[in-house]
Design an enzyme around this catalytic site. Structure first.
Site, PDB file in Angstrom:
ATOM      1  N   GLY A 115     -13.082 -26.230 -10.493  1.00 13.97           N
ATOM      2  CA  GLY A 115     -12.491 -24.967 -11.234  1.00 13.97           C
ATOM      3  C   GLY A 115     -11.642 -24.174 -10.794  1.00 13.97           C
ATOM      4  O   GLY A 115     -11.442 -23.089 -11.857  1.00 13.97           O
ATOM      5  N   CYS A 116     -10.523 -24.548  -9.884  1.00 14.61           N
ATOM      6  CA  CYS A 116      -9.253 -23.428 -10.066  1.00 14.61           C
ATOM      7  C   CYS A 116      -8.790 -24.068 -10.689  1.00 14.61           C
ATOM      8  O   CYS A 116      -7.774 -24.880 -10.903  1.00 14.61           O
ATOM      9  CB  CYS A 116      -8.874 -23.546  -8.414  1.00 14.61           C
ATOM     10  SG  CYS A 116      -8.058 -23.062  -7.751  1.00 14.61           S
ATOM     11  N   VAL A 117      -7.682 -23.307 -11.411  1.00 13.46           N
ATOM     12  CA  VAL A 117      -6.929 -23.882 -12.427  1.00 13.46           C
ATOM     13  C   VAL A 117      -5.175 -23.191 -12.316  1.00 13.46           C
ATOM     14  O   VAL A 117      -4.953 -22.423 -11.843  1.00 13.46           O
ATOM     15  CB  VAL A 117      -7.012 -23.480 -13.928  1.00 13.46           C
ATOM     16  CG1 VAL A 117      -8.506 -24.049 -14.792  1.00 13.46           C
ATOM     17  CG2 VAL A 117      -7.688 -22.109 -14.367  1.00 13.46           C
TER      18      VAL A 117
END
Lengths: 111, 98, 121
Positions: free
Chosen positions: A109-111
């Site tokens: 979920g880290c972009v």
């Protein structure tokens, strides 16, 4: 795919510089990655790295920043469980920079 | 003949269809079909009934992966990957039930 | 996204045989970042996802079962397992790697009716 060469050893990384094989991680490559991120590793930095590696060992994921912050507060004391503290150590984000130095994949979920 | 099934019998009817059709030979359970050969599974009675006419095998690495290595139904033979290959060579034909 | 909605993830597939279980878990972890009301339900073969003692070395697939234990840290604490599904698979609550609430099919249906969003895997 790319590789990092440190002290005659080579480490495979993805296109963003994260290690491909967690098992290959050692202090040498951690220090090398830290240098490329312009971070001088102190005892406080290592504390976070070791915490992340233990978390991954137990849960098989890199924690989201919010989860990391809370868990650090629980384990290392409330004064360290704040985003100010963690961002002071890792200005571009503890998820991004610390996970990379710790040899973990990018947090889900880290972009 | 070797029949290979890879779907859980509680989700999909391929194992049931296979056992209705197969009158003899070997049936190998792989991937999610291994649950059919674990004790307490709702399909157990049907599997036991079929074991009178066919010989049932299960792929052990798939059983272990699912945490079910310690509850294999008695009478089912577990095989590893090379045992899987042996089954495909000792049988003249092979059918994968999708 | 200021309004909190009730999200339910319905897990009906066994792990490893298909990618659904892992995909669901990843979406849950991402959703948890948005401070919504998240419930996970496990029915049919989905209950196998929570079986203790998974050892995936032999099939060379990552064992993602320890990640279910991380959900509490993500404030995802509503985990429900359907009683009939568990019993049909020879499992009891002691076989599961996280604490869950066991519901009957009828109770599960009622809970599903209360949701704003239901996502199936």
């Amino acid at each position: 795919m790319a590789t990092i060469e440190v002290g005659g050893k080579s480490y495979e990384t993805d296109e963003e510089g994260y290690l491909v094989n967690l098992g290959e991680w050692d202090m040498d490559v951690a220090n090398y990655i830290a240098k490329t991120e312009s971070i001088d590793m102190t005892e406080q930095h290592w504390e976070v790295i070791n915490f992340l590696r233990e978390y991954f060992e137990e849960y098989q994921i890199a924690p989201a920043v919010r989860v990391l912050t809370k868990a650090i507060g629980k384990k290392l004391g409330p004064e360290k469980g704040t985003s100010e503290y963690l961002y002071a150590l890792y200005p571009y984000g503890p998820g991004k920079q610390a996970c990379k130095i710790a040899g973990l994949p990018k947090p889900t979920g880290c972009v | 003949m070797l029949h290979i099934v890879n779907k859980s019998p509680l989700e999909n009817s391929s194992l049931e269809s296979c056992l209705n059709v197969a009158t003899s030979g070997d049936v190998l359970l792989i991937e999610d079909a291994v649950y059919a050969a674990t004790t307490g599974n709702g399909f157990e009675p049907k599997l036991l009934a079929a074991m009178g006419k066919v010989k049932v095998y299960v792929l052990q690495p798939d059983l272990d992966a699912r945490g079910m290595g310690d509850r294999l139904v008695a009478g089912v033979t577990s095989v590893d990957y090379s045992g899987f290959v042996d089954l495909t060579t000792t049988n003249n034909t092979c059918q994968s039930w999708l | 996204m200021s309004e909190i909605k009730k999200f339910m993830f319905v897990n009906r597939k066994a792990p490893y045989g298909t990618i659904y279980a892992l995909e669901s878990l990843e979406v849950v972890l991402i959703t948890a970042a948005f401070d919504q009301d998240v419930s996970l339900v496990f029915l049919d073969d989905g209950v196998f996802q929570l079986k203790k003692g998974q050892q995936t070395k032999g099939i060379e697939i990552k064992n993602f079962s320890p990640t279910y234990r991380a959900l509490e840290g993500y404030d995802v604490e509503k985990l429900y397992v359907m009683k009939e599904s568990m019993e049909a698979r020879g499992l009891t609550e002691d076989d599961l790697l996280v604490p869950v609430t066991v519901l009957t099919g009828a109770e599960m249906g009622a809970l599903m009716d209360e949701q704003d969003v239901v996502l199936s895997f």
